[in-house]
Structures are given as structure tokens and as C-alpha cells.
Design an enzyme around this catalytic site. Structure first.
Site, short mmCIF file in Angstrom:
data_model
loop_
_atom_site.label_atom_id
_atom_site.label_comp_id
_atom_site.label_asym_id
_atom_site.label_seq_id
_atom_site.Cartn_x
_atom_site.Cartn_y
_atom_site.Cartn_z
N CYS A 16 0.83 -1.29 -0.07
CA CYS A 16 0.12 -0.23 -0.14
C CYS A 16 0.91 1.14 -0.07
O CYS A 16 2.04 1.40 0.46
CB CYS A 16 -0.83 0.04 1.10
N ASP A 17 0.32 2.43 -0.49
CA ASP A 17 1.01 3.59 -0.64
C ASP A 17 0.63 4.43 0.71
O ASP A 17 -0.19 4.29 1.41
CB ASP A 17 0.95 4.03 -2.13
N MET A 18 1.15 5.71 0.60
CA MET A 18 0.61 6.71 1.53
C MET A 18 -0.90 6.88 1.89
O MET A 18 -1.13 7.25 2.90
CB MET A 18 1.48 7.95 1.43
N GLY A 20 -2.92 4.41 1.52
CA GLY A 20 -3.33 3.27 2.27
C GLY A 20 -4.15 2.64 1.22
O GLY A 20 -4.93 1.40 1.61
N ILE A 21 -3.97 2.58 -0.15
CA ILE A 21 -4.50 1.77 -1.07
C ILE A 21 -3.22 0.98 -1.86
O ILE A 21 -2.08 1.51 -1.97
CB ILE A 21 -5.30 2.42 -1.97
#
Length: 133
Positions: A16-18, A20-21
Site C-alpha cells: 500500500c502507498d501513503m 492506504g491503497i
């Protein structure tokens, strides 16, 4: 077209990226892993193909992102193959479980190279698609 192959997976936190996905590049890993598992399930070995100087390469990737996955989401990736001339198409979807909500639709256009030249490989494509098609 082949009978769809399905592989169930779960999102890992580090994918996940910053926001949250799942990072969009990670979906390519999910899709490629599923293609490789489908190919193995059809009795095709990349190692054996390479020994025969046959290289199956991705020529184009068309990925449409519909809905994001988040950490710990479970999902299924489907994959079916179709052959048109010298091109092998892998049509794929990523669907969130349990409701099978569509997250990604993708088509990968591949080709077989023999000694660096485009070639039809019927023994390969016949294994990828259902012979009854």
C-alpha cells in the site's frame, strides 16, 4: 478463449502507498503472478521454453483501475487466454472478495519470439486455450 483461471490472494501492508491503497504498480505483480500460475497449470514451463529458444514477451499492457484494494483485503485475480494470429491476449480482472467488486480490468498482449523473430507456436497456444474453442 480459454476457461478462466482464478487465483485468490490477500493484500500485504507493504503493498500500500501513503494513501492506504494498493500502489498501482503492485497490480501488475498480481496480474503477472496469476498469468504465470495459469501457464503452469496448463503444463507450460517458461524454463523449458527458454531452453528451446522460445521467449514469450509482453508487447502491450492495458490496465484500467476501477476501485482500490486496501491492506488485508482478500481478492481474486482471473485470467483467460485467446490467440489471434501471432498475438496471445491475456484478459484479466482483479475482484475484491467476498462481493467480487471489480477493482482492475487488464489485457496483456504477448508474442512468442523464436531466435528473436515473431513466430506462431501451436503447441504452446493449444495448451493455453481450450481445444474445443
Amino acid at each position: 478463449m480459454s476457461t478462466p483461471f482464478e487465483l485468490t490472494m490477500k493484500v500485504r501492508d507493504y503493498e500500500c502507498d501513503m494513501e492506504g491503497i494498493v500502489n498501482n504498480a503492485v497490480y501488475q505483480n498480481y496480474l503477472e503472478h496469476t498469468r504465470h500460475e495459469m501457464i503452469l497449470s496448463r503444463g507450460i514451463s517458461f524454463a523449458e521454453l527458454v531452453e528451446q529458444q522460445i521467449h514469450v514477451v509482453v508487447a502491450r499492457a492495458d490496465i484500467r483501475y476501477k476501485s482500490p484494494l486496501r491492506s488485508r483485503d482478500e481478492f481474486v485475480v482471473t485470467c483467460s487466454a485467446r490467440v489471434e494470429g501471432l498475438k496471445i491476449f491475456f484478459d484479466q480482472e482483479v475482484r475484491q472478495l467476498p462481493d467480487r467488486k471489480l477493482c482492475v480490468q487488464a489485457t496483456f498482449t504477448c508474442a512468442a519470439l523464436v531466435n528473436g523473430r515473431l513466430a506462431a507456436i501451436p503447441e504452446l497456444t493449444n495448451k493455453l486455450i481450450d481445444v474445443a474453442d
